[in-house]
Write a protein that holds these residues in place. Structure first.
Motif, PDB file in Angstrom:
ATOM      1  N   MET A 367      -4.271   7.166   8.861  1.00 50.36           N
ATOM      2  CA  MET A 367      -3.548   6.152   8.176  1.00 50.36           C
ATOM      3  C   MET A 367      -3.463   6.279   6.821  1.00 50.36           C
ATOM      4  N   THR A 368      -4.370   7.229   5.939  1.00 53.07           N
ATOM      5  CA  THR A 368      -4.193   7.470   4.690  1.00 53.07           C
ATOM      6  C   THR A 368      -2.920   8.422   4.170  1.00 53.07           C
ATOM      7  N   ARG A 369      -2.185   8.821   5.370  1.00 51.96           N
ATOM      8  CA  ARG A 369      -0.958   9.540   5.049  1.00 51.96           C
ATOM      9  C   ARG A 369       0.264   8.433   4.762  1.00 51.96           C
ATOM     10  N   LEU A 370      -0.123   7.334   4.455  1.00 51.52           N
ATOM     11  CA  LEU A 370       0.614   6.037   4.340  1.00 51.52           C
ATOM     12  C   LEU A 370       1.899   6.450   3.370  1.00 51.52           C
ATOM     13  N   ASN A 371       3.235   6.070   3.581  1.00 55.59           N
ATOM     14  CA  ASN A 371       4.255   6.184   2.514  1.00 55.59           C
ATOM     15  C   ASN A 371       5.399   5.458   2.957  1.00 55.59           C
ATOM     16  N   PRO A 372       6.246   5.218   2.202  1.00 51.97           N
ATOM     17  CA  PRO A 372       7.481   4.346   2.237  1.00 51.97           C
ATOM     18  C   PRO A 372       8.435   5.028   3.466  1.00 51.97           C
ATOM     19  N   ILE A 491       6.533   0.193  -9.575  1.00 57.83           N
ATOM     20  CA  ILE A 491       5.298   0.527  -9.945  1.00 57.83           C
ATOM     21  C   ILE A 491       4.243  -0.332  -9.122  1.00 57.83           C
ATOM     22  N   GLN A 492       4.700  -1.696  -8.865  1.00 60.53           N
ATOM     23  CA  GLN A 492       3.770  -2.486  -8.011  1.00 60.53           C
ATOM     24  C   GLN A 492       3.856  -1.989  -6.505  1.00 60.53           C
ATOM     25  N   GLU A 493       4.950  -1.421  -6.070  1.00 57.82           N
ATOM     26  CA  GLU A 493       5.049  -1.168  -4.657  1.00 57.82           C
ATOM     27  C   GLU A 493       4.287   0.113  -4.597  1.00 57.82           C
ATOM     28  N   GLN A 494       4.291   1.082  -5.530  1.00 61.12           N
ATOM     29  CA  GLN A 494       3.530   2.306  -5.416  1.00 61.12           C
ATOM     30  C   GLN A 494       1.991   1.958  -5.363  1.00 61.12           C
ATOM     31  N   ALA A 495       1.573   1.097  -6.515  1.00 62.08           N
ATOM     32  CA  ALA A 495       0.209   0.615  -6.351  1.00 62.08           C
ATOM     33  C   ALA A 495      -0.407   0.066  -5.154  1.00 62.08           C
ATOM     34  N   SER A 496       0.504  -0.583  -4.525  1.00 62.85           N
ATOM     35  CA  SER A 496       0.194  -1.228  -3.226  1.00 62.85           C
ATOM     36  C   SER A 496      -0.126  -0.265  -2.147  1.00 62.85           C
ATOM     37  N   TYR A 497       0.785   0.636  -1.774  1.00 64.21           N
ATOM     38  CA  TYR A 497       0.765   1.978  -1.060  1.00 64.21           C
ATOM     39  C   TYR A 497      -0.936   2.720  -1.271  1.00 64.21           C
ATOM     40  N   LEU A 498      -0.768   2.630  -2.561  1.00 62.26           N
ATOM     41  CA  LEU A 498      -2.048   3.781  -2.706  1.00 62.26           C
ATOM     42  C   LEU A 498      -3.757   2.762  -2.722  1.00 62.26           C
ATOM     43  N   ALA A 499      -3.334   1.557  -2.836  1.00 66.10           N
ATOM     44  CA  ALA A 499      -4.672   0.688  -2.649  1.00 66.10           C
ATOM     45  C   ALA A 499      -4.837   0.633  -1.122  1.00 66.10           C
ATOM     46  N   TYR A 500      -3.827   0.689  -0.361  1.00 64.05           N
ATOM     47  CA  TYR A 500      -3.992   0.560   1.189  1.00 64.05           C
ATOM     48  C   TYR A 500      -4.515   1.978   1.590  1.00 64.05           C
ATOM     49  N   ILE A 501      -4.052   3.071   0.955  1.00 66.11           N
ATOM     50  CA  ILE A 501      -4.701   4.360   1.367  1.00 66.11           C
ATOM     51  C   ILE A 501      -6.025   4.298   1.087  1.00 66.11           C
ATOM     52  N   ASP A 502      -6.430   3.659  -0.139  1.00 69.42           N
ATOM     53  CA  ASP A 502      -7.838   3.581  -0.420  1.00 69.42           C
ATOM     54  C   ASP A 502      -8.659   2.599   0.571  1.00 69.42           C
ATOM     55  N   VAL A 503      -8.048   1.737   1.123  1.00 72.61           N
ATOM     56  CA  VAL A 503      -8.766   1.002   2.193  1.00 72.61           C
ATOM     57  C   VAL A 503      -8.983   1.668   3.452  1.00 72.61           C
ATOM     58  N   PHE A 504      -8.149   2.587   3.758  1.00 71.69           N
ATOM     59  CA  PHE A 504      -8.167   3.348   4.884  1.00 71.69           C
ATOM     60  C   PHE A 504      -9.247   4.682   4.763  1.00 71.69           C
ATOM     61  N   HIS A 505      -9.370   5.115   3.541  1.00 71.03           N
ATOM     62  CA  HIS A 505     -10.223   6.090   3.358  1.00 71.03           C
ATOM     63  C   HIS A 505     -11.460   5.480   3.371  1.00 71.03           C
ATOM     64  N   VAL A 506     -11.819   4.232   2.937  1.00 71.47           N
ATOM     65  CA  VAL A 506     -13.172   3.576   3.082  1.00 71.47           C
ATOM     66  C   VAL A 506     -13.494   3.424   4.602  1.00 71.47           C
ATOM     67  N   LEU A 507     -12.771   2.829   5.346  1.00 69.43           N
ATOM     68  CA  LEU A 507     -12.669   2.423   6.764  1.00 69.43           C
ATOM     69  C   LEU A 507     -13.124   3.993   7.659  1.00 69.43           C
TER      70      LEU A 507
END
Length: 534
Positions: A367-372, A491-507
């Motif tokens: 899931m860390t491969r998240l992208n638009p 910027i907001q959209e990109q930051a959101s994607y990167l934050a979700y990637i961090d969430v899945f890294h933690v999980l």
């Protein structure tokens, strides 16, 4: 409870012979409804937020409040069921859960919704361990793996079906129906339990013995554990909003949490009939299983909330389609549950649990491969991996966690394992929410550093965008504002994607940590069968 052998014949201590597989189905229906409510509201949070005029953070309390109250009730449920009668307690819980569900659907504001969700959670927490006790009584040891596979379908598949059903009801009717739907199902389940499940003579004799001995409920221990879990959830839920330990509220809540735990430990060790048999936590086998269940509960509930959330917020999916992305994984889980039920009699649970944790860690890393540019199929396939891994943990952990325990410890062990799953789910949602909020702010700050007029890339981009908007009829000033606004949105959209990637890294890290914990478990006698579990 009514007990029968594997072929339907009566066994000693039976009030009335009932086919055990029928009992398993009846129990599964009631538990399915209870567990379904851990996630059915997840995809409806945006509707709830809009309908009650509250923030998205406040709306998430609808999920965590239920999980925490459910975990607290689980701790007390086994004693109350033994002391006052399993069937009576089960029916009271089922009726209360049904009524509270309807009231959640009729809630007029956030406080009323949270109160009814707490009542719903308390009632639901009493149903699961009693259901497991029913199955343990109804089936001989060699058949329990298959029986718990049916039970496992309710526990694992219900949270997956929840978002799909909740999304459909929210999109086509209203979020209120996510709760109102429990009304007719609850009445049906109540009738089945009332007529098909009976108290066994063994259970009655044990209840009378407890009365004769004057054994009372450990109210002090229960209050301390409830305070600890409640304060912990407050800290996790409100920490980000209140700016953590810069807030007096968070400091006080943390102090209460620690004090309650410090007082609870010696109390539970010295009191005569503690609400929790703390000696269970001193057993490496059981404690390892509890920690694994905490981790898997965090993964199951957190992903069931955040995958639909990212699909709705970043990909524009409706609540229905966001929920549907999880459904194929639920079908795989259902199939795997029955297969793993057979595997538990062949392979050691420690190896199955380790493999399952590894598959889940891979699913989270994927899931860390998240992208638009991702499509619906990516999320379906990723969820399939999770659907493969979960049953390899939920069923084997039944045998692993109860191996070596005395018969009188199984009820408390069942309650603790269930409480670990729900507490883990609540912690998982809170941690993921905090990681998402913090990392989104961090990524946005880093991205904004490059948005300066002296940066050639920014200068070229803003010029191209201005030309684009001018060609479509905007004035020079409007085009400039539109270009700046578009870059801000990007910027907001990109930051959101990167934050979700961090969430899945933690999980993914949390899942990977369960692998060594599984491998330190002892080997068990595969012929002895398992006790009750989740």
């Amino acid at each position: 409870m009514a007990i029968a052998d594997a072929s339907g014949g009566a066994r000693p201590g039976t009030a009335r012979a009932t086919n055990p597989w029928l009992i398993a189905v009846v129990v599964a229906v009631a538990v399915f409804m209870e567990v379904l409510d851990t996630t059915i509201a997840n995809v409806a949070l945006r509707y709830i937020s809009g309908g009650l005029a509250i923030s998205s953070d406040e709306a998430s309390w609808v999920v965590t409040t239920y999980l925490v109250s459910n975990a607290i009730a689980l701790i007390a449920s086994s004693f109350i069921a033994q002391r006052y009668g399993r069937k009576r307690f089960y029916l009271i819980c089922l009726a209360t859960f049904t009524i509270a569900s309807v009231m959640c659907g009729l809630a007029w504001d956030l406080p009323s919704l949270l109160v009814f969700r707490m009542i719903q959670g308390f009632a639901g927490g009493g149903m699961v361990p009693v259901s497991q006790s029913i199955l343990t009584d109804a089936f001989p040891p060699q058949k329990r793996g298959q029986a718990f596979a049916i039970f496992g379908v309710a526990v694992v598949v219900a949270p997956v079906i929840g978002p799909t059903l909740g999304g459909y009801l929210s999109d086509n009717f209203s979020w209120h129906w996510c709760f109102l739907i429990n009304g007719p199902v609850g009445v049906f389940a109540f009738a089945l339990v009332y007529f098909l499940v009976q108290e066994s003579t063994d259970a009655k004799e044990k209840r009378e013995e407890m009365r004769r001995k004057g054994i009372r409920f450990d109210l002090v221990g229960f209050a301390l554990i409830a305070t600890f879990l409640g304060a912990l959830e407050l800290v996790l839920d409100r920490g980000q909003v209140e700016d953590w330990f810069d807030s007096t509220f968070i400091i006080v809540a943390t102090a209460i949490c620690i004090i309650a735990l410090v007082i609870a430990i010696p109390w539970l060790m010295t009191t005569k009939n503690p609400v929790i048999d703390i000696s269970l936590l001193a057993k490496r086998q059981f404690l390892s299983c509890m920690i694994v269940m905490l981790a898997i509960g965090a993964i199951l509930i957190a992903t069931t909330q955040f995958v639909p959330q990212v699909l709705q917020e970043n990909y524009g999916y409706t609540a229905t389609w966001a929920g549907l992305a999880l459904s194929p994984g639920g079908l795989v889980t259902m199939f795997m549950m029955f297969m793993v039920g057979q595997l538990t009699s062949i392979f050691q649970p420690k190896y199955l649990i380790a493999i399952g944790a590894g598959i889940i860690a891979f699913a989270m890393y994927d899931m860390t491969r998240l992208n638009p540019d991702l499509n619906f199929g990516f999320f379906v396939v990723s969820r399939l991996y999770l659907g493969l891994g979960l049953p390899l943990i939920f069923i084997p952990i039944t045998a692993a966690s109860y191996y070596g325990l005395r018969a009188d410890q199984t009820d408390q062990a069942s309650a603790l394992i269930n409480a670990a799953r729900n507490t883990g789910g609540s912690i998982g949602v809170s941690v993921a929410s905090n990681v998402l909020a913090h990392r989104e702010q961090w990524h946005q700050s880093r991205l904004v550093e490059h948005v300066v007029p002296s940066d050639p890339n920014y200068f070229n981009t803003i010029s191209n965008l201005q030309n684009f908007f001018v060609e479509r009829g905007s004035s020079a000033i409007d085009a400039q504002n539109q270009a700046i606004g578009f870059i801000g949105w990007q910027i907001q959209e990109q930051a959101s994607y990167l934050a979700y990637i961090d969430v899945f890294h933690v999980l993914a890290i949390i899942s990977a940590c369960a692998i060594p914990l599984a491998l330190v478990l002892r080997k068990i006698d595969l012929k002895s069968g398992g006790g009750p579990a989740h």
